[in-house]
Design an enzyme around this catalytic site. Structure first.
Site, short mmCIF file in Angstrom:
data_model
loop_
_atom_site.label_atom_id
_atom_site.label_comp_id
_atom_site.label_asym_id
_atom_site.label_seq_id
_atom_site.Cartn_x
_atom_site.Cartn_y
_atom_site.Cartn_z
N ASP A 202 0.83 -1.19 0.00
CA ASP A 202 0.00 0.00 0.00
C ASP A 202 0.88 1.26 0.00
OD1 ASP A 202 -2.79 0.94 0.32
OD2 ASP A 202 -2.09 1.77 2.22
N GLU A 267 1.64 -0.58 -4.92
CA GLU A 267 0.59 0.37 -5.26
C GLU A 267 1.30 1.68 -5.59
OE1 GLU A 267 -3.24 2.94 -3.80
OE2 GLU A 267 -1.56 2.59 -2.47
C1 NOJ Z 1 -4.65 2.76 -0.84
C2 NOJ Z 1 -5.76 1.80 -0.58
O1 NOJ Z 1 -6.05 1.08 -1.75
C3 NOJ Z 1 -6.92 2.62 -0.09
O2 NOJ Z 1 -8.11 1.89 -0.03
C4 NOJ Z 1 -6.55 3.20 1.25
O3 NOJ Z 1 -7.58 4.05 1.70
C5 NOJ Z 1 -5.25 4.01 1.16
N1 NOJ Z 1 -4.23 3.35 0.38
C6 NOJ Z 1 -4.69 4.26 2.53
O4 NOJ Z 1 -4.18 3.08 3.07
#
Ligand code: NOJ
Length: 545
Positions: A202, A267
């Site tokens: 993430d 991500e």
């Molecule tokens: C990306 C995640 O996919 C999302 O759902 C989340 O709110 C944020 N990062 C914070 O962790």
């Protein structure tokens, strides 16, 4: 020559948003028992790897992306035994499992933060990012949260601010502290020993922060009523993300993963392909990084082409392709209305399946789902409560998956689910679509079977991409060739003719095709509808050697 291709490069991924995938215990929220019971369906569909979103103990301020303990399971989703059962079953079925790590921030309820906030002298104070106020008493710099508003909250007890790129309930971890890195190595090992095949990381771009904590250059003034993305895009994010120190973390993690043949998927939330190079060009940290542009694409032949080409031109490989996720409106609704949007989404996914990298479906993409309408009184996403902008809500793309017609749609036996189904119809369900060879589900499954065959065939994966490879009547057809295989997508309007002399049609996204090898050449041309994709092989195509 021995192939250096790693297993994830020939895989198709599938994102399971666990809260909304399948509810095994009838409380209206998806869980591990539900996921395990539906794994066979994923194997049938033809995906290879499943990314499971966070399931750790959490106050659920951001539905699990606020983790209070990284080495356990929230009772809402099950327990460690149920996790083990899930992963064993997945492996029996030939599926690999990757889990979501959230290293940029913890929950404010995590024991680390509870200790940090207890006193300025506490053992873990420096595990988080604390700064004194600016001279006017306000936040130390102009950084803002992805969810709108300042990225700093004042801790009244100490008089210092702590940093949070998301909610105040999600304090950012101080990755400049080596003890943090050490704690995380143990977290990775804990899950690798339990059999996971990799990690989705993430906020990959966020871990390192400028150590001078300089303000970001402002691109335009913030105005009342701006949504979360508009606010974020009002700054050049020079100092809060994409700091080089982060790469060191992933280098280390890669070394930890290698003995387990596990991989790292970032991500990598950047909308500029050149910025993806930051992560992928060294090729010694994360193995794959998501390319986010398709999730924001405003459809036209030019934008489609640019979206597909940009990362291929910019990075040497390692692209994670996705068009939807639990954070953005579902692709078919964004790409056009009704069947056109559905067709475009599947057509674009067919192109992902031919390009270097790993394509990912978000649960429901295979059904051609659009967002559900969630009425404001059922809004759950904290972002809306922070910005006050209804279109910021991520609830519409997070509603439960419809498995079969009837009450609870086979998702849950509970009368009330955590988010409503909205206006889902029987034709949206897995059960109905499985019976229908022309459904999005059947056509997606056919595509995955062609992709599996191609990635197993000699030469395909190692071949370069040659753009504009189809002979066509229309400028609106986006095409490329890889090895002997041509992929073409009609991204414009009207009909478009693609020449097929000497070829066989291996796949058309409007038709559910037989998964057997094509036997006969296909004639002189095919006429594509807007949004339709076609995959052509040479008439001599021999299939898997
Ligand atoms: C990306 C995640 O996919 C999302 O759902 C989340 O709110 C944020 N990062 C914070 O962790």
């Amino acid at each position: 020559m021995q192939s250096t291709t790693r297993w994830w490069e020939t895989s198709v991924g599938y994102e399971v948003y666990i809260r909304s995938f399948a509810d095994g215990n009838g409380d209206g929220v998806g869980d591990f028992a539900g996921l395990t019971s539906r794994l066979e369906h994923l194997a049938w569909l033809g995906v290879d790897l499943v990314w499971v979103t966070p399931f750790y103990p959490s106050p659920m301020a951001d539905f699990g992306y606020d983790v209070a303990n990284y080495v356990d399971i929230d009772p809402l989703f099950g327990d460690l035994d149920q996790f083990d059962t899930m992963i064993n079953r997945a492996h029996e079925l030939g599926l690999r499992i990757i889990i979501d790590l959230v290293p940029n921030h913890t929950s404010d309820q995590h024991a680390w933060f509870q200790d940090a906030v207890s006193s300025v002298d506490s053992e873990r104070r420096d595990w988080y990012i604390w700064r004194d106020p600016a001279p006017d008493g306000g936040p130390p710099n102009n950084w803002i949260s992805h969810f709108g508003g300042p990225a700093w909250t004042l801790d009244e007890a100490s008089g210092q601010y702590y940093c949070h790129l998301f909610l105040p309930d999600q304090p950012d971890v101080n990755w400049a502290n080596p003890k943090v890195a050490e704690a995380w190595e143990n977290i990775l090992r804990f899950w690798l020993e339990r059999g996971v095949d990799g990690f989705r990381i993430d906020v990959t771009q966020g871990l390192g922060k400028d150590q001078g904590f300089r303000s970001n250059p402002e691109l335009r003034p913030l105005e009342a009523g701006m949504g979360r993305n508009e606010q974020w895009d009002s700054f050049e994010h020079r100092y809060d993300i994409l700091q080089p120190e982060t790469l060191e973390v992933f280098r280390n993690w890669r070394t930890i993963c290698e003995p387990y043949d596990a991989f790292l998927l970032g991500e990598t939330y950047v909308l500029d392909a050149q910025a993806l190079r930051h992560f992928l060009e060294p090729n010694d940290g994360i193995h794959l990084g998501f390319w986010f542009e398709p999730m924001h694409l405003l459809w036209s032949p030019e934008t489609v082409k640019a979206t597909l080409r940009a990362p291929i031109d910019a990075v040497p490989g390692g692209i994670g392709w996705a068009m939807s996720s639990h954070d953005d409106p579902r692709a078919p609704g964004r790409y056009g209305s009704g069947e056109l949007g559905q067709l475009r989404a599947l057509g674009l996914f067919a192109m992902f399946c031919g390009l270097p990298g790993t394509p990912f479906l978000y649960q429901g993409d295979e059904l051609g789902l659009i967002d559900s309408v969630v009425p404001p009184e059922r809004f759950a996403d904290p972002v809306v409560f922070r910005t006050g902008v209804e279109s910021d809500s991520r609830d519409g793309c997070r509603t439960p998956l419809p498995w079969q017609p009837g009450k609870g749609f086979g998702f849950s036996t509970s009368a009330e689910t955590w988010l409503p189904f909205g206006d889902r119809a029987d034709r949206d369900t897995v059960a109905t679509q499985r019976q229908d060879p022309s459904s999005p589900l059947s056509r997606t499954r056919s595509l995955l079977s062609v992709r599996r065959e191609l990635t197993a065939a000699p030469g395909f994966v190692d071949s370069d991409v040659v753009w504009d490879a189809a002979e066509t009547s229309s400028q609106d057809v986006v095409s490329f060739r890889r090895g002997e295989i041509t992929f073409a997508l009609h991204a414009g309007v009207g009909e478009a003719i693609v020449q097929t002399v000497g070829s066989v049609v291996m796949y058309r996204s409007t038709q559910s095709v037989d998964t057997e090898l094509p036997e006969a050449p296909s004639g002189d041309s095919v006429t594509l509808q807007p949004g339709e994709a076609v995959i052509l092989g040479p008439a001599t195509y021999g299939g898997i050697a």
